[in-house]
Enzyme design. Structure first.
Site, PDB file in Angstrom:
ATOM      1  N   GLU A  77       0.865  -1.179   0.000  1.00 27.70           N
ATOM      2  CA  GLU A  77       0.000   0.000   0.000  1.00 27.70           C
ATOM      3  C   GLU A  77       0.901   1.229   0.000  1.00 27.70           C
ATOM      4  O   GLU A  77       1.831   1.339   0.810  1.00 27.70           O
ATOM      5  CB  GLU A  77      -0.919   0.038   1.230  1.00 27.70           C
ATOM      6  CG  GLU A  77      -1.782   1.308   1.241  1.00 27.70           C
ATOM      7  CD  GLU A  77      -2.881   1.316   2.298  1.00 27.70           C
ATOM      8  OE1 GLU A  77      -2.949   0.387   3.134  1.00 27.70           O
ATOM      9  OE2 GLU A  77      -3.683   2.279   2.288  1.00 27.70           O
TER      10      GLU A  77
ATOM     11  N   ASN B  26      -4.757   5.081  -1.976  1.00 26.64           N
ATOM     12  CA  ASN B  26      -5.989   5.585  -1.356  1.00 26.64           C
ATOM     13  C   ASN B  26      -6.504   6.786  -2.138  1.00 26.64           C
ATOM     14  O   ASN B  26      -5.754   7.696  -2.457  1.00 26.64           O
ATOM     15  CB  ASN B  26      -5.704   6.037   0.084  1.00 26.64           C
ATOM     16  CG  ASN B  26      -5.231   4.889   0.953  1.00 26.64           C
ATOM     17  OD1 ASN B  26      -6.034   4.145   1.507  1.00 26.64           O
ATOM     18  ND2 ASN B  26      -3.916   4.722   1.058  1.00 26.64           N
TER      19      ASN B  26
ATOM     20  N   GLU C 140      -8.086   2.100  -3.127  1.00 30.89           N
ATOM     21  CA  GLU C 140      -8.790   2.001  -1.847  1.00 30.89           C
ATOM     22  C   GLU C 140      -9.699   3.207  -1.653  1.00 30.89           C
ATOM     23  O   GLU C 140      -9.251   4.348  -1.744  1.00 30.89           O
ATOM     24  CB  GLU C 140      -7.785   1.934  -0.685  1.00 30.89           C
ATOM     25  CG  GLU C 140      -6.944   0.679  -0.727  1.00 30.89           C
ATOM     26  CD  GLU C 140      -6.160   0.453   0.558  1.00 30.89           C
ATOM     27  OE1 GLU C 140      -6.359   1.210   1.535  1.00 30.89           O
ATOM     28  OE2 GLU C 140      -5.350  -0.484   0.572  1.00 30.89           O
TER      29      GLU C 140
ATOM     30  N   ASP D  10     -11.739   0.395   2.239  1.00 33.97           N
ATOM     31  CA  ASP D  10     -10.821   0.620   3.353  1.00 33.97           C
ATOM     32  C   ASP D  10     -11.613   0.826   4.651  1.00 33.97           C
ATOM     33  O   ASP D  10     -12.747   1.305   4.607  1.00 33.97           O
ATOM     34  CB  ASP D  10     -10.014   1.897   3.037  1.00 33.97           C
ATOM     35  CG  ASP D  10      -8.656   1.916   3.713  1.00 33.97           C
ATOM     36  OD1 ASP D  10      -8.386   1.035   4.548  1.00 33.97           O
ATOM     37  OD2 ASP D  10      -7.881   2.831   3.400  1.00 33.97           O
TER      38      ASP D  10
ATOM     39  N   GLU E 177      -6.314  -5.236   8.535  1.00 32.65           N
ATOM     40  CA  GLU E 177      -5.429  -4.100   8.781  1.00 32.65           C
ATOM     41  C   GLU E 177      -4.963  -4.102  10.235  1.00 32.65           C
ATOM     42  O   GLU E 177      -5.638  -4.638  11.121  1.00 32.65           O
ATOM     43  CB  GLU E 177      -6.181  -2.777   8.550  1.00 32.65           C
ATOM     44  CG  GLU E 177      -6.745  -2.567   7.180  1.00 32.65           C
ATOM     45  CD  GLU E 177      -7.205  -1.122   6.999  1.00 32.65           C
ATOM     46  OE1 GLU E 177      -8.401  -0.846   7.159  1.00 32.65           O
ATOM     47  OE2 GLU E 177      -6.332  -0.270   6.718  1.00 32.65           O
TER      48      GLU E 177
HETATM   49  P1  C2E Z   1      -5.373   3.717   5.837  1.00 33.89           P
HETATM   50  O1  C2E Z   1      -5.460   3.747   4.358  1.00 33.89           O
HETATM   51  O2  C2E Z   1      -6.377   2.909   6.566  1.00 33.89           O
HETATM   52  O3  C2E Z   1      -3.899   3.244   6.143  1.00 33.89           O
HETATM   53  C1  C2E Z   1      -3.534   2.497   7.259  1.00 33.89           C
HETATM   54  C2  C2E Z   1      -2.917   3.358   8.324  1.00 33.89           C
HETATM   55  O4  C2E Z   1      -2.651   2.529   9.450  1.00 33.89           O
HETATM   56  C3  C2E Z   1      -1.583   3.970   7.929  1.00 33.89           C
HETATM   57  O5  C2E Z   1      -1.456   5.215   8.592  1.00 33.89           O
HETATM   58  C4  C2E Z   1      -0.580   2.975   8.489  1.00 33.89           C
HETATM   59  O6  C2E Z   1       0.682   3.548   8.764  1.00 33.89           O
HETATM   60  C5  C2E Z   1      -1.269   2.584   9.768  1.00 33.89           C
HETATM   61  N1  C2E Z   1      -0.871   1.245  10.197  1.00 33.89           N
HETATM   62  C6  C2E Z   1      -0.419   0.221   9.446  1.00 33.89           C
HETATM   63  N2  C2E Z   1      -0.181  -0.872  10.180  1.00 33.89           N
HETATM   64  C7  C2E Z   1      -0.495  -0.543  11.449  1.00 33.89           C
HETATM   65  C8  C2E Z   1      -0.455  -1.275  12.700  1.00 33.89           C
HETATM   66  O7  C2E Z   1      -0.092  -2.444  12.772  1.00 33.89           O
HETATM   67  N3  C2E Z   1      -0.871  -0.605  13.806  1.00 33.89           N
HETATM   68  C9  C2E Z   1      -1.297   0.698  13.754  1.00 33.89           C
HETATM   69  N4  C2E Z   1      -1.684   1.276  14.886  1.00 33.89           N
HETATM   70  N5  C2E Z   1      -1.345   1.409  12.604  1.00 33.89           N
HETATM   71  C10 C2E Z   1      -0.942   0.786  11.472  1.00 33.89           C
HETATM   72  P2  C2E Z   1      -0.975   6.507   7.830  1.00 33.89           P
HETATM   73  O8  C2E Z   1       0.114   6.153   6.852  1.00 33.89           O
HETATM   74  O9  C2E Z   1      -0.701   7.537   8.858  1.00 33.89           O
HETATM   75  O10 C2E Z   1      -2.244   6.904   6.993  1.00 33.89           O
HETATM   76  C11 C2E Z   1      -3.425   7.286   7.631  1.00 33.89           C
HETATM   77  C12 C2E Z   1      -4.555   7.441   6.668  1.00 33.89           C
HETATM   78  O11 C2E Z   1      -4.324   8.519   5.762  1.00 33.89           O
HETATM   79  C13 C2E Z   1      -4.762   6.244   5.752  1.00 33.89           C
HETATM   80  O12 C2E Z   1      -5.438   5.225   6.434  1.00 33.89           O
HETATM   81  C14 C2E Z   1      -5.583   6.852   4.649  1.00 33.89           C
HETATM   82  O13 C2E Z   1      -6.930   6.951   5.030  1.00 33.89           O
HETATM   83  C15 C2E Z   1      -4.997   8.252   4.570  1.00 33.89           C
HETATM   84  N6  C2E Z   1      -4.083   8.296   3.428  1.00 33.89           N
HETATM   85  C16 C2E Z   1      -2.817   7.834   3.322  1.00 33.89           C
HETATM   86  N7  C2E Z   1      -2.316   8.057   2.105  1.00 33.89           N
HETATM   87  C17 C2E Z   1      -3.298   8.671   1.392  1.00 33.89           C
HETATM   88  C18 C2E Z   1      -3.406   9.157   0.040  1.00 33.89           C
HETATM   89  O14 C2E Z   1      -2.495   9.023  -0.785  1.00 33.89           O
HETATM   90  N8  C2E Z   1      -4.586   9.734  -0.305  1.00 33.89           N
HETATM   91  C19 C2E Z   1      -5.613   9.872   0.557  1.00 33.89           C
HETATM   92  N9  C2E Z   1      -6.747  10.450   0.130  1.00 33.89           N
HETATM   93  N10 C2E Z   1      -5.563   9.416   1.818  1.00 33.89           N
HETATM   94  C20 C2E Z   1      -4.416   8.828   2.235  1.00 33.89           C
HETATM   95 MG    MG Z   2      -5.746   2.464   2.944  1.00 36.96          MG
HETATM   96 MG    MG Z   3      -7.494   1.426   6.536  1.00 38.50          MG
HETATM   97 MG    MG Z   4      -7.639   4.417   8.124  1.00 37.42          MG
END
Ligand code: C2E
Ligand code: MG
Ligand code: MG
Ligand code: MG
Length: 279
Positions: free
Chosen positions: A59, A119, A150, A180, A242
């Site tokens: 991802e 995403n 996603e 997602d 996830e």
């Molecule tokens: P998401 O798509 O649900 O991504 C999963 C989030 O959970 C990611 O946070 C990831 O670092 C975190 N994560 C992964 N494994 C674990 C784990 O084992 N434990 C915990 N506590 N967390 C874990 P991140 O990278 O901070 O991203 C947060 C959200 O930001 C994403 O949730 C997504 O909704 C959004 N996002 C990220 N990249 C993009 C993008 O390119 N475009 C858009 N529109 N939204 C994005």
């Molecule tokens: Mg995601």
């Molecule tokens: Mg997610």
């Molecule tokens: Mg999320």
């Protein structure tokens, strides 16, 4: 803090309000700089086959690589970027780098089936953006079937022609659609009858629930995931758990019937050079 009111009726900002206004302005400046200087980039988090332990894809999670502040996570800027529509530019930067990253990862592994997922928020689902994605896939020579987009349930909350047309076009191209954070939105399940979703991503709150210290709560989490898996199977969707952080959670979701996992147990989101070492 105390509300201060000027004698002439002009409201004086409290320190807290000033601080949050300042923060907002700073975030906007960071985003603008990111757009202008091409600072948005993906971190790559592996998606792993729970049975075999093999990485099947990554991802691409957005970061703002700020020259002075370092990597800024999406939680700090995505909402503002969406509101100001700068997300469109940020998303394009991310997408191109995600595809070039996928090429490097595939080359390293010697496997051109490796997947990439990105995403997209509702404001990003425009025919224009989809056309851009199609051009980029062609430019990198990546088959559209290797791309999963996603979306969250929020996408289905409004019956919006622009959004449904964009999703239809993505499917037509051969891309896969993943839901997602499944089960945490406010929309009804009715969209599952109207639209073919390929993958359901079980939100990390449910995964975490499996190892809750209260056994009754843990049992309820397990039954809930069993229910989600039953729906996913009926609707012909693959599943990703996830937020898998330990062996116990990994084993439990596998036993329930979830094929893929993502989380700190396997790897956190990684810069490309780190992802290349693991693939
Ligand atoms: P998401 O798509 O649900 O991504 C999963 C989030 O959970 C990611 O946070 C990831 O670092 C975190 N994560 C992964 N494994 C674990 C784990 O084992 N434990 C915990 N506590 N967390 C874990 P991140 O990278 O901070 O991203 C947060 C959200 O930001 C994403 O949730 C997504 O909704 C959004 N996002 C990220 N990249 C993009 C993008 O390119 N475009 C858009 N529109 N939204 C994005
Ligand atoms: Mg995601
Ligand atoms: Mg997610
Ligand atoms: Mg999320």
């Amino acid at each position: 803090s105390r509300k201060a009111e000027g004698g002439n009726g002009i409201r004086v900002f409290e320190p807290q309000m000033l601080a949050s206004r300042k923060k907002r302005t700073e975030t906007e400046a960071d985003i603008l700089r990111g757009v202008e200087e091409n600072l948005f980039e993906p971190s790559f988090q592996p998606i792993t086959c729970l049975a075999s332990g093999q990485i099947i894809g990554f991802e691409a999670l957005m970061r703002l690589n700020h020259p002075e502040k370092g990597l800024i996570p999406p939680g700090e800027f995505i909402a503002v970027a969406e509101e100001t529509k700068w997300i469109d530019h940020a998303g394009r930067q991310l997408f191109s780098k995600a595809l070039s990253g996928l090429c490097a990862l595939s080359r390293k592994r010697g496997d051109d089936r490796l997947h990439i997922t990105v995403n997209l928020s509702p404001v990003q689902l425009t025919p224009d953006k989809v056309a851009f994605m199609e051009r980029e896939l062609a430019a990198y020579g990546i088959d559209a079937s290797r791309l999963t987009v996603e979306i969250t349930e929020a996408v289905f909350m409004e019956d919006n022609d622009r959004i449904s047309e964009s999703l239809r076009r993505l499917k037509e191209m051969g891309c896969r659609i993943a839901l997602d954070d499944f089960g945490t939105g406010y929309s009804s399940l009715a969209y599952l009858t109207r639209f073919h979703v390929d993958t359901i991503k079980i939100d990390q709150t449910f995964t975490k629930g499996l190892t809750h210290s209260d056994p009754a709560l843990a049992a309820r989490s397990r039954r809930l995931i069993e229910g989600i898996v039953a729906i996913a199977r009926k609707m012909d969707c693959t599943m990703v758990a996830e937020g898998v952080e330990d062996e116990e959670q990994s084993l439990q979701v596998l036993t329930i019937g979830v094929q893929y996992g993502q989380g700190y147990l396997f790897a956190p989101p990684l810069p490309l050079h780190e992802a290349l070492k693991r693939v």
